[in-house]
Design an enzyme around this catalytic site. Structure first.
Site, mmCIF file in Angstrom:
data_model
loop_
_atom_site.group_PDB
_atom_site.id
_atom_site.type_symbol
_atom_site.label_atom_id
_atom_site.label_comp_id
_atom_site.label_asym_id
_atom_site.label_seq_id
_atom_site.Cartn_x
_atom_site.Cartn_y
_atom_site.Cartn_z
ATOM 1 N N GLU A 1 -4.738 7.740 -2.989
ATOM 2 C CA GLU A 1 -5.220 6.471 -2.440
ATOM 3 C C GLU A 1 -5.505 5.465 -3.563
ATOM 4 O O GLU A 1 -5.364 4.258 -3.364
ATOM 5 C CB GLU A 1 -6.468 6.729 -1.587
ATOM 6 C CG GLU A 1 -6.845 5.607 -0.644
ATOM 7 C CD GLU A 1 -5.825 5.321 0.476
ATOM 8 O OE1 GLU A 1 -4.851 6.090 0.634
ATOM 9 O OE2 GLU A 1 -6.006 4.321 1.176
ATOM 10 N N HIS B 1 0.833 -1.197 0.000
ATOM 11 C CA HIS B 1 0.000 0.000 0.000
ATOM 12 C C HIS B 1 0.879 1.264 0.000
ATOM 13 O O HIS B 1 0.722 2.141 -0.857
ATOM 14 C CB HIS B 1 -0.903 -0.027 1.246
ATOM 15 C CG HIS B 1 -1.810 1.149 1.373
ATOM 16 N ND1 HIS B 1 -3.114 1.127 0.938
ATOM 17 C CD2 HIS B 1 -1.606 2.405 1.864
ATOM 18 C CE1 HIS B 1 -3.668 2.318 1.163
ATOM 19 N NE2 HIS B 1 -2.774 3.103 1.729
ATOM 20 N N GLU B 2 1.806 1.310 0.936
ATOM 21 C CA GLU B 2 2.655 2.502 1.033
ATOM 22 C C GLU B 2 3.579 2.619 -0.180
ATOM 23 O O GLU B 2 3.873 3.724 -0.643
ATOM 24 C CB GLU B 2 3.461 2.502 2.333
ATOM 25 C CG GLU B 2 2.611 2.547 3.614
ATOM 26 C CD GLU B 2 1.593 3.686 3.659
ATOM 27 O OE1 GLU B 2 1.851 4.753 3.088
ATOM 28 O OE2 GLU B 2 0.517 3.490 4.267
HETATM 29 ZN ZN ZN Z 1 -3.172 5.193 1.895
#
Ligand code: ZN
Length: 509
Positions: A300, A270-271
């Site tokens: 996001e 995710h990061e």
């Molecule tokens: Zn995020």
């Protein structure tokens, strides 16, 4: 009229100087959250707030504003999405926004939110909302006042003006439409999953996974999908995040749990997704709109796409599972790829947003989006918030928080004055699914590429369609340009159903 090069250069130099100060404060914050000795906290807060004040001073300077206004006039005949015109427009927009809030209000908000976070923490520890009630009321009142000032002279509502800080130009009605379209099919899918006799064995992910091994493995995965370690680092923290400290310096942070393998692994992916977006921005425009991320929703979308559409897909694990099995031999001995893949795609209604799976997560967000709008327009009183919260969890997720700590007190956002922030998470999920569909159509068989550990074509596609333009287009314009249609809920629903229904043995309704 043509653009005065001198004026443009001077405006850019001032914006870049503000960015030097801003990124220095970010560097100190990164240090604070990774390894700073605890006793250093008070002086560190002084360092950071001094730098932030200098940034604000630079960005609200009246002569800077005059130059920006002049520059906008001069850009009338330029391509509005070209870097010069976009720089003038977006910097002017930031300047106006910063100037609309008087310094004394900014200071009051800053004090109230510092106090808000402390009181929130105490209330959460004590599991008692009443401790937090008055402080939250104060934060909401101040944010409403800020929203009123920001919406003055525009056609935006107070809430929309607050949302604008995180998702520039987004319309509440558009978001409401996407969320309405998501809600019913999601609730149905989640209910069908809950009733299915076919359930994953998640205990295999709860075995003891040594942190050193997880660290090596996560580093390997981040590098394979395209995070550039010559221009970035991966470290550890208690609340994972990504921050950019310079044009060639992106920091991602993750958290490993020895008894829950997905936390570190998917947290890192995710990061890394956030980080690859930052690394794809043009470094020569660092600190200026063409080299800056456009919105939190788009940010996001990049993290979710790598975490979910790629990281939880079957072809990805066809490639990675043999290596996973080798790295965690004792834990995964005898566990098949099918069993593993089902386990990492568990869907189960739960109370805590940050631990939620990719399907139920969006219901957590829709609840917060509805409630925060009601708090801002005054139709929901702060004292009635816990009751409203619990009622929505019961009706939407079919579970009722047994305590405030696991309910209304779980997120730090509202105490920190982050109102209008939550919807960007689900906008990101919807955008990730839509972008992934468009990439599959345009690139060809992504499954076949993933099964070989080949991610470059997908990353290049995202670089070209999303990263390269920075803030030269709005988030919704970027989505429409990349995918051919405005953001909708369709792709996310289709993605979740096509993956989860076969896993859970659900006959398509
Ligand atoms: Zn995020």
């Amino acid at each position: 009229m043509s653009v005065s090069q001198e004026r443009f250069d001077s405006v850019c130099a001032r914006a870049r100087e503000a960015m030097v100060l801003h990124s220095t404060a970010d560097t100190l914050e990164w240090d604070e959250r990774t390894g700073m000795p605890i006793a250093a906290g008070e002086y560190r807060a002084q360092q950071i707030s001094t730098l932030r004040a200098l940034v604000h001073e630079r960005r609200t300077d009246p002569t800077y504003g005059d130059d920006l206004q002049q520059l906008i006039q001069e850009c009338k005949n330029e391509d509005p999405h070209g870097p010069v015109s976009a720089t003038a427009q977006q910097l002017h927009r930031d300047w106006q926004r910063d100037c609309k809030l008087p310094t004394e209000l900014v200071e009051r908000i800053s004090k109230a939110t510092v106090r808000g976070q402390q009181t929130w923490d105490a209330a959460r520890q004590a599991d008692d909302f009443s401790i937090f009630e008055e402080t939250l009321g104060h934060v909401i009142d101040l944010k409403r006042e800020a929203g009123q000032r920001l919406s003055e002279g525009t056609d935006r509502s107070v809430y929309e003006a607050l949302l604008d800080e995180y998702e520039p130009d987004a319309k509440v009605d558009d978001i409401q439409q996407v969320f309405d379209d998501l809600r019913t099919p999601l609730v149905q899918l989640i209910a069908a999953i809950k009733e299915s006799p076919q359930q994953p064995d998640t205990s295999i992910l709860e075995r003891t996974y040594c942190i050193d091994d997880q660290r090596d493995f996560s580093h390997f995965v981040a590098e394979q999908i395209g995070f550039d370690f010559e221009r970035g680092r991966l470290d550890e923290t208690s609340h994972p995040f990504c921050t950019t400290l310079g044009p060639h310096d992106c920091r991602i942070l993750t958290r490993y749990d020895p008894h829950w393998l997905p936390a570190g692994l998917f947290g890192t992916m995710h990061e890394a997704g956030h980080g690859m977006y930052e690394q794809g921005l043009r470094p020569d425009w660092f600190g200026l709109p063409p080299g800056s991320y456009v919105s939190l929703g788009i940010h996001e979308s990049q993290s979710r796409l790598w975490e979910n559409q790629v990281g939880r897909s079957r072809p990805f694990w066809e490639w990675l599972y043999p290596q996973t099995n080798e790295a965690f031999q004792s834990q995964l001995d005898g566990v098949s790829l099918d069993t593993f893949h089902f386990a990492i795609n568990t869907v189960r209604p739960s109370l805590i947003r940050v631990e939620a799976d990719e399907a139920t997560y969006n219901l957590h967000i829709i609840i917060r989006f509805d409630l925060e709008q009601q708090l801002i327009d005054g139709s929901l009183k702060v004292k009635d918030l816990p009751e409203a919260w619990n009622a929505r969890y019961q009706s939407d997720l079919g579970i009722c928080p047994p305590s405030d700590a696991d309910g209304v007190l779980q997120d730090v956002h509202w105490s920190a004055g982050l109102i209008g922030y939550f919807p960007t998470y689900t906008l990101g999920n919807a955008a990730a699914a839509q972008l992934f569909d468009a990439a599959s159509e345009q690139i060809g068989d992504l499954d076949e590429l993933f099964a070989r550990g080949e991610f470059r074509l997908l990353l290049d596609w995202l670089r070209e369609r999303i990263h390269f333009d920075g803030r030269c287009y709005s988030g919704s314009e970027l989505i429409e340009r990349a995918t051919g249609s405005p953001l909708s809920a369709t792709h996310l629903i289709k993605y979740l159903k096509s993956k989860l229904e076969p896993l859970y043995g659900i006959i398509e309704s």
